[in-house]
Design an enzyme around this catalytic site. Sequence first.
Site, short mmCIF file in Angstrom:
data_model
loop_
_atom_site.label_atom_id
_atom_site.label_comp_id
_atom_site.label_asym_id
_atom_site.label_seq_id
_atom_site.Cartn_x
_atom_site.Cartn_y
_atom_site.Cartn_z
CD GLU A 144 -6.03 5.33 -0.19
OE1 GLU A 144 -5.09 6.10 0.09
OE2 GLU A 144 -6.35 4.35 0.51
CG HIS A 177 -1.85 1.15 1.30
ND1 HIS A 177 -3.16 1.08 0.88
CD2 HIS A 177 -1.66 2.42 1.72
CE1 HIS A 177 -3.73 2.27 1.04
NE2 HIS A 177 -2.85 3.09 1.56
CD GLU A 178 1.32 3.48 3.69
OE1 GLU A 178 1.37 4.52 3.00
OE2 GLU A 178 0.32 3.18 4.38
CG HIS A 219 0.28 6.12 -0.91
ND1 HIS A 219 -0.68 6.87 -1.56
CD2 HIS A 219 -0.36 5.51 0.13
CE1 HIS A 219 -1.86 6.71 -0.94
NE2 HIS A 219 -1.70 5.89 0.09
#
Lengths: 514, 514
Positions: free
Chosen positions: A310, A280-281, A284
Amino acid sequence: MPAPLSSPADAAWATITGAAADLHALRAVLGLLQWDQETHMPPAGAAARGEQLAALEAAVHERLTAPALADALAAAEETPPADPDRAAALRVLRRDQARAAAVPAALVRAIALAQSRGLQAWRAARAARAFGPFAGALAELVALRREQAAALRPVLVREAGPGAPAPEAYDALLDQYEPGMRVATLEPLLARLTGWLAPLLDTVTARPPADRSFLSRPFDAEAQWRFSLELLGAIGFDLGAGRQDRSIHPFCCGIDPGDVRLTNRLDPGLPLSPMFSALHEGGHGLYEQHLPAALRGLGLCAAASAGLHESQSRLWENLVGRSLPFWRAMLPRAQAHFPQLAGVAPERFFRAANAVERSHVRVEADEVSYNLHIALRFELELALVRGELDARELPAAWSERSERLLGLRPPDDLLGVLQDIHWSTGELGYFPTYTVGNLYSATLLAAARRALPDLDEAVGRGELAPLREWLSAHVHGVGRRKVAEEIVRDATGAGLTDRDFREYLEGKYLRELA
Amino acid sequence: MPAPLSSPADAAWATITGAAADLHALRAVLGLLQWDQETHMPPAGAAARGEQLAALEAAVHERLTAPALADALAAAEETPPADPDRAAALRVLRRDQARAAAVPAALVRAIALAQSRGLQAWRAARAARAFGPFAGALAELVALRREQAAALRPVLVREAGPGAPAPEAYDALLDQYEPGMRVATLEPLLARLTGWLAPLLDTVTARPPADRSFLSRPFDAEAQWRFSLELLGAIGFDLGAGRQDRSIHPFCCGIDPGDVRLTNRLDPGLPLSPMFSALHEGGHGLYEQHLPAALRGLGLCAAASAGLHESQSRLWENLVGRSLPFWRAMLPRAQAHFPQLAGVAPERFFRAANAVERSHVRVEADEVSYNLHIALRFELELALVRGELDARELPAAWSERSERLLGLRPPDDLLGVLQDIHWSTGELGYFPTYTVGNLYSATLLAAARRALPDLDEAVGRGELAPLREWLSAHVHGVGRRKVAEEIVRDATGAGLTDRDFREYLEGKYLRELA
């Protein structure tokens, strides 16, 4: 012979690019201060850190509202530049400048103070597992945000031009995170989305739960850390232009394309958590690392919106990271770190990673129920900003909507209205960007799949570079040259829609996992 | 009834304290950026970091040179404040403001660019172990520093008042690091100092070398780290208001009294290095942690001078940290970490920690030869600034003075003129502050010993709080309310002198270690 005098237009552009470069640098420093605060700052440094952030925010505000910049923008706008990057730079800086100038400094200060009180009251309320101690502070924050929205709304009206539909107060807050997005678009979209998500959740949760027994023995923390770094490397996150540290809540802080800081947390009892947090990070982080560095001086080296950001994290975490091909490639590498996974087949891991259940907490929610959590919050904060709901009535309203959307009522406020940090500082208008991101992620992946016909086979071989490069070319590298929906439309042919997300979820949960 | 209007003096003070608080915060952020650059920043973040530092330095310069601040200072100076803290605040802010206003922005930019070129050229020269590639960049830096000194000198003349001796160009550079210090004081002092240090070095190095055989087996790096933290705890460095990280060169970065960052480096082959680095940086850190936090808003929560700062690091590193009583207390704790030290008596460790030898490198020099290295640099940079020496002639001049002062000529420029980073960015005027610090450290410890008659017994029991508290009360807590020499005079009865340092060194090396 003397050097030729520069023209007034040249002088205006020198002021504009000087301000844009300075603002880029000052915002980068703000990011570093926040990263440091969550990762390395000793406890006793907190008070002074508040002063440092305030001094920098004042410096940003001063740069944005300087009369010389307003004059330069006006001068440059007289002859719209032929160069599209310059035209975009003008648009973006004028946008930020108009918003900074619209909100009185006294209101900015009042909000900062109320945020600090709100965070304290929220923490006290969480300790008591009851909304009561937070109610007054939240009511004050809502009142101040309505004041802020009232100050910002005329800017949106002016930008929309005569004859355009009038934006409402909530739009002015939402627009800060998702430029151009409006309630008039979101409300019907979320109604349609919840309309098919709720029955899908019923169907999927009626099945026997997935087997997660192989995840029950504690996983070694050091091995978790090493494998999370391996996952970051696998998706192409450049650890020479970024790093991963520990923090209580994982986050991504993009200081510069060459300096992107991710965090993760380790828990021997939750082995999947650091894997999917890294993806997830890392998603980003890939966006931040591939922003157009050369456009720093035009103020365009930044993400287009929170929702588009996102979309990148969710794409790597869920659409790629929770897919069967991904674990065909990565499970052998995980097995080299974790003896608990010996003999586990990719299909079994895939099912465990996609377990669906009704739960109270948004950040732990699966793909099927996640956007129902967002719909709940969006409805409530829209009612707060519209003045249709008093902050003190939130727990009852939360419980009622949670029952309707998710089929369960929280046993206490900690698992209900107090669970997210956003409202503790009065961030109203942020939650819907999570859903925007989820929808964009599916639309973008569908388009990438059309452009890269053997994408799933490549992912199954651990080859993630083609997808990453497609995203860099069509999303990351655009920076702020376009607004998010325009970027998605240019990349995919479609704007904000739940069509691709529905196809994705139904394909996965009604067919692949049936 | 309307609130009473505030007086013009109140308004002036509001401007002054607002600027002082902002400057404190912005300087703290500059510190954090530099700390991060040496400890955590990924390699690709370097270019953007340069922009961030420049933007912040511009913000500091802007705050200091704002016309509103100049007006407020002038208004406040019309009625000198009765409160001594306010009087000090006015003096300190006027001092900084006058210096910032005196140097043209174009020269500041030219220096920043030349520093960046200088650092690159110095690195290239070091790689080649030859001064040649650095010569041109250094000559340019010297020329710019002479220009800067010429711009600053009138401020010193104005401050000194009519009839005072005229400061020279070098004074204007020195005064940035050591406010009030002058060549007229330093030159005879250093001549006297080298006059007795050189024969002392002859005497001590004529003896058989100390036994360091127990230091030859590799020391575990993790144990080195843990023991360095234990030493920091022993001297009272608060790890709830600070931290220790790794970096290539140890340093201390005081962001705020509640947030002091130290660094250290580990080398299994150099076991004493991280111990004495921890004591050295910890000594700087204690100064930073006990600055008067309440005076942030008056601009007085900062160290008085580089020399006074160094007095604190050298006091803990050498005068306490290389003393026999200290190791009577600490050696059993070291032995718990390092099996190599089993059976070593405190006296043997003490002798090994105080080995003296002629060497080329300042940062590795013992207490007896250290200030001879400084005298060498001071003579050379004074000659550069006076225009008596051309930068290109430095290697030859270095070699000649090294022979005269230290009794050896460097085999190449890497071990000679290229060894320190200071000149790579044209920092002229900094080196003598190291000697000022060494002299102050002895004078301060002599006074502390008079105030705490059983100091050595307490140190021998590991009780370091009385000394630390005496230093906090008489040195650290003063902040910038007084200049360094005034602080030392008030604490000890004596100003800058080599008397106590001579007594200390002769006592240790001619009697205790004879």
